[in-house]
Scaffold this motif. Structure first.
Motif, PDB file in Angstrom:
ATOM      1  N   HIS A 289       3.829  17.085  -2.402  1.00  0.00           N
ATOM      2  CA  HIS A 289       3.478  15.854  -1.674  1.00  0.00           C
ATOM      3  C   HIS A 289       3.116  14.738  -2.656  1.00  0.00           C
ATOM      4  N   PHE A 290       2.434  15.111  -3.742  1.00  0.00           N
ATOM      5  CA  PHE A 290       2.018  14.128  -4.743  1.00  0.00           C
ATOM      6  C   PHE A 290       3.237  13.473  -5.407  1.00  0.00           C
ATOM      7  N   PHE A 291       4.195  14.307  -5.856  1.00  0.00           N
ATOM      8  CA  PHE A 291       5.391  13.772  -6.512  1.00  0.00           C
ATOM      9  C   PHE A 291       6.249  12.979  -5.535  1.00  0.00           C
ATOM     10  N   ALA A 292       6.306  13.427  -4.282  1.00  0.00           N
ATOM     11  CA  ALA A 292       7.076  12.677  -3.277  1.00  0.00           C
ATOM     12  C   ALA A 292       6.463  11.302  -3.049  1.00  0.00           C
ATOM     13  N   ALA A 293       5.131  11.242  -3.010  1.00  0.00           N
ATOM     14  CA  ALA A 293       4.461   9.949  -2.807  1.00  0.00           C
ATOM     15  C   ALA A 293       4.732   9.020  -3.981  1.00  0.00           C
ATOM     16  N   TRP A 294       4.592   9.524  -5.210  1.00  0.00           N
ATOM     17  CA  TRP A 294       4.858   8.685  -6.377  1.00  0.00           C
ATOM     18  C   TRP A 294       6.310   8.230  -6.406  1.00  0.00           C
ATOM     19  N   GLY A 295       7.221   9.136  -6.024  1.00  0.00           N
ATOM     20  CA  GLY A 295       8.632   8.754  -5.986  1.00  0.00           C
ATOM     21  C   GLY A 295       8.883   7.613  -5.020  1.00  0.00           C
TER      22      GLY A 295
ATOM     23  N   TRP B 288       1.642   6.991   0.264  1.00  0.00           N
ATOM     24  CA  TRP B 288       0.456   7.649  -0.293  1.00  0.00           C
ATOM     25  C   TRP B 288      -0.340   8.398   0.766  1.00  0.00           C
ATOM     26  N   GLN B 289      -0.294   7.935   2.010  1.00  0.00           N
ATOM     27  CA  GLN B 289      -1.070   8.593   3.058  1.00  0.00           C
ATOM     28  C   GLN B 289      -0.554   9.993   3.372  1.00  0.00           C
ATOM     29  N   PHE B 290       0.729  10.251   3.139  1.00  0.00           N
ATOM     30  CA  PHE B 290       1.253  11.600   3.380  1.00  0.00           C
ATOM     31  C   PHE B 290       0.668  12.586   2.365  1.00  0.00           C
TER      32      PHE B 290
ATOM     33  N   LEU C  60      -2.822   8.959   9.521  1.00  0.00           N
ATOM     34  CA  LEU C  60      -3.667   8.440   8.457  1.00  0.00           C
ATOM     35  C   LEU C  60      -3.208   7.061   8.011  1.00  0.00           C
ATOM     36  N   PHE C  61      -1.888   6.812   8.031  1.00  0.00           N
ATOM     37  CA  PHE C  61      -1.370   5.494   7.664  1.00  0.00           C
ATOM     38  C   PHE C  61      -1.849   4.434   8.647  1.00  0.00           C
ATOM     39  N   ARG C  62      -1.723   4.712   9.940  1.00  0.00           N
ATOM     40  CA  ARG C  62      -2.173   3.738  10.943  1.00  0.00           C
ATOM     41  C   ARG C  62      -3.671   3.481  10.804  1.00  0.00           C
ATOM     42  N   PHE C  63      -4.437   4.543  10.600  1.00  0.00           N
ATOM     43  CA  PHE C  63      -5.882   4.398  10.473  1.00  0.00           C
ATOM     44  C   PHE C  63      -6.241   3.594   9.230  1.00  0.00           C
TER      45      PHE C  63
END
Length: 207
Positions: free
Chosen positions: A27-33, A109-111, A140-143
């Protein structure tokens, strides 16, 4: 988080945390990507749109059959930057691009953050009590977006409201599985620290 949980007690019952960071690295690498790819994608789309507009402007009915338009040479001097006469829509476009990049980065980033919080919950135990967190990246994104707007529109005066909303948000999604036998919970016999707590509270270190 492991350090905090392994040093947290309910009376004489100790919390424990058995999670591993390896499970959240995808999840971390996907967010950075996504954080890197979203701005690139936005500017590629803008570049293609600008090039199509330039090609369309350079084509005339006569030259459409006989010539292929070529890209003009780019010769820009930074000293001439102040002399640029940008069209009226340029400012709005730049603001829209910044907004898309910001929202895209926040969304990505929220994912990761949601996956991290779910790990924290499911890997924490207290005796026979386990936890689970019902939280998705979309929720989490909406919040987080609403929290950002509250802080922005109130010039920071809404931070206490955001703190309160955040506590309710997580508490409302945290579930417990199992139970703790309250009859067996005794008074903690460990002596607390003699110094530092008052200073830490004064500076709100725990926040």
């Amino acid at each position: 988080f492991r350090y905090k949980m392994n040093n947290t007690w309910l009376g004489d019952r100790q919390f424990s945390f058995s999670g591993s960071s390896g499970s959240v690295y995808p999840h971390f690498f996907a967010a950075w990507g996504m954080v890197f790819l979203i701005p690139i994608a936005v500017f590629v789309v803008i570049g293609i749109a600008v090039e199509i507009g330039n090609v369309a402007d350079s084509i005339t009915p006569k030259s459409f059959i006989t010539t292929i338009p070529t890209a003009p040479e780019f010769d820009f001097d930074f000293e001439d930057f102040e002399d640029l006469d940008l069209p009226a829509w340029a400012g709005g476009t730049i603001a829209a691009v910044i907004g898309v990049v910001f929202l895209g980065g926040l969304f990505a980033w929220q994912f990761y953050r949601a996956a991290e919080m779910r790990l924290f919950a499911r890997a924490t135990r207290l005796d026979r009590l386990a936890f689970a967190l019902d939280l998705s990246g979309f929720a989490l994104f909406r919040f987080s977006l609403v929290n950002f707007l509250i802080i922005l529109l109130t010039f920071g005066l809404g931070i206490p409201w955001v703190v309160h909303r955040t506590a309710r948000f997580y508490a409302g999604r945290l579930r417990t599985v199992g139970a703790v036998d309250g009859r067996g919970v005794g008074q903690n016999r460990f002596a607390g620290p003699d110094t530092g707590e008052g200073l830490a509270d004064a500076f709100d270190v725990g926040f």
